[in-house]
Design a protein around this motif. Structure first.
Motif: not given
Length: 717
Positions: A577-595
């Motif tokens: 889960l931590s790894s998934s969130v880390s990947d998401m945080s590197s692309q905030p525009r892509i993941y939008g409100n899910k971050l």
């Protein structure tokens, strides 16, 4: 044999250096510079599939490697230039190689190595060269490296496991430092940020623990257990116990900071954690230098200071808040016990019936079941296998139709930079381009300043060695050196390096663009965002972990393999889960409100695992209870909490609310049974803290639905 105190990366690079030295010596002696490239590529391929194992396991791996490399290299060689057969071979090989990765580390490593060898074979193909020459020298290179590593293993059999253990204690030290920051009252307003940082550092610990487990597992499969292996096993179990204790959460840290901000106790706790972190670094350094660890007297004085400060605090205050602080410090004293007894409990470890869980389940039937479960587009591995197979098939088709013989450098670039997710691919593309540009600038000058064969062979030796030295931590550096090596080897083969320079640059750019397009438009990972599933799995694993703790309470603290597996899986799920969130945080525009949903899930998951770990750390202090009825009711209530956690993603809103209300009623009744008993107080407090996370867990999982992603992703693409 005592292992010399040498940097671990240098030690791991030595087999590569000696293999390369032997290879270039053979080339120089035979005066056959044209075979330099396949010979070196064989060594590189052999190093890519090198897995730590005991000697019989290494011999088995060598046989498997030679068979797989022979098949893949000959398949590519014999079908090259035949059009459709070659395209089908490369496409199927790509799909099978990626899909086999889900079975386990060894399958993934060997399959990827076979794919790399097939690609290497296309790079060194020349129509005028006999069909068997290039495959033969690739296999010679692989065999040379394998024999060299076997010799190094015989000389330094325990070096890999000691290095893995040193890395684990270094990661543990960083984790202790991050935990110490929770006990700085001046930084109380930043505790949420500290929690995220702690979660990220926990991921590093789980990765190093898994490497240790793999190394120890292979060394314990035989009947004879070397004393050094038993010593490392004791270190491993001690590290796991320390990690469980430090992961434990007994209090609300914000409330604790407010209550203790004007006392010396909170500062002593933070200082003790920092000193224990330094002790873990000292242990790591001793492991690397093959020296026994000496317990720090300063750490002992810090422990005594905490005991005295706690005693004074307990004289002024009473009740649950004192019990919680006592439990917190008892955990830290337990860490101190592990550190102070690290070097003198090996006999106990040798006499215990101990074992390590298998790193992967063997058997073709299990492999097929695992692969079959992944044959759907919900699987990231299946999507990546299809994506890469399509790209390989199209690229091979273009090269075959256009007769562009240098086009297979595009294929190699795609293979090395195209990763299952967008963030990792983007990072690799940037590093690959930078490394290649710098590499061709330097490599193109080699023929002009080093015209002799001998000098070029020395450059090949140095650059290929440095490629491996930087391979795992500096991809751009490793790309630079392998580019220099490739251009120099081609110069030795009599090719025009200046012409190859531009084609190499163009191929790298084209391959990078294709890889970027593939991860952006062919089933991009954001469309299959599995935040809900990953979060639910983390929560469910915590429920299973809690079940095993309750079982240990009921049946006695044995720290058996089943318990350790449950604990490891809980931490691995949290790390995923931590790894998934880390990947998401590197692309905030892509993941939008899910971050933000990801961060909420991460904080809740780690709060939960902290409360459960506190119960786990209390197992060895559980005293026999009286017949007041509290213990029986506690076990029943805790099992129900664990059941809700395990199935939390399956509840409808109404069913969950019913289960939650029933749980609140049971907790209220359980509180009436606590009476004035310290143990009952501790158990009730921890199960209340765990139950208090049920509603936030359910809410966070429900809000993490992947179909609610805002259209920012499409804009970014």
């Amino acid at each position: 044999m005592r292992t010399p105190a040498i940097n671990s990366r240098i030690v791991s690079t030595l087999p590569v250096f000696f293999s390369l030295f032997c290879a270039v010596s053979v080339v120089w002696y035979l005066q056959k510079p044209s075979v330099t490239t396949p010979f070196i590529l064989g060594i590189i391929a052999g190093a890519l599939v090198d897995l730590d194992n005991r000697i019989t396991g290494r011999l088995k791996n060598i046989v498997i490697t030679i068979i797989l490399f022979s098949i893949s290299s000959l398949a590519a060689q014999m079908t090259y230039g035949t059009g459709l057969p070659f395209i089908l071979v490369m496409t199927l090989l790509t799909f099978i190689s990626i899909l086999l990765g889900v079975v386990g580390l060894s399958y993934r490593t060997f399959a990827f190595g076979a794919l790399v060898v097939a690609t290497y074979t296309t790079l060194v193909y020349h129509s005028e060269t006999p069909w068997f020459v290039n495959p033969m020298f690739i296999l010679f290179g692989t065999l040379l490296y394998s024999v060299t590593t076997l010799i190094f293993y015989i000389i330094f059999p325990n070096r890999p496991v000691q290095e893995s253990m040193a890395a684990a204690y270094s990661a543990l030290a960083n984790y202790l430092d991050a935990k110490a920051a929770f006990f700085d009252p001046d930084e109380a307003d930043y505790l949420e940020k500290r929690q995220i940082e702690l979660a990220m550092r926990n991921t590093a610990i789980i990765e190093t623990f898994n490497r240790c487990r793999t190394a120890l597992f292979y060394r314990m499969r035989g009947q004879h257990r070397h004393p050094r292996t038993l010593r490392m096993l004791h270190y491993y179990f001690a590290a796991q116990d320390i990690h469980e204790r430090i992961s434990s959460v007994h209090v609300d840290y914000l409330d604790l900071s407010d209550r203790l901000k004007n006392t010396d106790l909170i500062f002593r706790i933070g200082r003790l954690l920092e000193l224990q972190g330094q002790a873990c670094r000292d242990i790591a350094e001793c492991l690397r230098n093959d020296k026994p660890y000496q317990y720090s007297e300063r750490l002992g004085r810090a422990v005594q200071g905490c005991r005295q400060s706690l005693k004074l605090y307990a004289e002024q205050y009473q009740g649950r808040e004192v019990h919680a602080i006592q439990r917190l410090l008892e955990n830290l004293f337990g860490v101190d016990y592990q550190l102070s007894h690290l070097e003198n409990s090996e006999e106990e470890a040798a006499n215990e019936k101990i074992g390590i869980a298998a790193t992967e389940t063997g058997g073709l039937r299990h492999a097929w079941r695992t692969i079959r479960s992944q044959l759907n587009f919900e699987s990231a591995v299946f999507r990546h296998a299809v994506r890469l197979s399509i790209v390989f098939g199209l690229t091979c088709s273009f090269v075959e139709i256009s007769n562009y013989s240098e086009g297979y450098w595009v294929l190699l670039t795609i293979l090395l930079v195209c990763q299952p997710n967008y963030s990792a691919t983007k990072s690799r593309i940037n590093q690959r381009i930078v490394g290649t540009v710098l590499g061709v600038c330097v490599g193109s000058l080699v023929p002009y300043f080093t015209p002799s064969v001998e000098t070029k062979l020395w450059i090949v030796l140095a650059s290929a060695t440095l490629f491996f030295f930087f391979r795992t931590n500096k991809f751009s550096f490793s790309t630079f050196f392998i580019t220099v090596q490739a251009l120099t080897s081609m110069s030795l083969a009599g090719l025009d390096v200046f012409d190859l320079t531009w084609s190499r640059l163009l191929d790298t750019l084209v391959g990078s663009v294709i890889a970027w397009a593939a991860v952006s438009y062919l089933w991009p990972d954001w469309r299959y965002l599995t935040l809900k599933q990953t979060g639910a799995k983390s929560i469910s694993s915590n429920g299973n972990y809690l079940h095993h703790i309750i079982s240990q309470f009921q049946n006695g603290n044995s720290d058996d393999m089943n318990y350790r597996i449950a604990r490891r899986k809980a931490h691995e799920a949290a790390a995923a889960l931590s790894s998934s969130v880390s990947d998401m945080s590197s692309q905030p525009r892509i993941y939008g409100n899910k971050l933000q949903d990801g961060f909420n899930l991460l904080k809740i998951s780690y709060a939960l695992i902290g409360y459960i770990s506190a119960l786990g750390a209390y197992r060895n202090r559980m005293a026999n209870s009286d017949d007041s009825g509290f213990t029986k009711e506690f076990f029943s209530t805790a099992d129900q909490v664990a059941d809700i956690l395990e199935n939390i993603a399956l509840y409808s809103e109404a069913d969950f609310q019913t289960a939650l209300n029933e749980m609140k009623s049971r907790l209220a009744y359980l509180q009436t049974l606590v009476q004035d008993d310290r143990q009952n107080n501790i158990l009730w407090q921890q199960i209340s803290l765990i139950a208090g996370q049920l509603e936030p867990c359910y809410t966070a999982i429900q809000s993490a639905q992947s179909d609610n992603i805002q259209p920012l992703a499409a804009e970014a693409a």
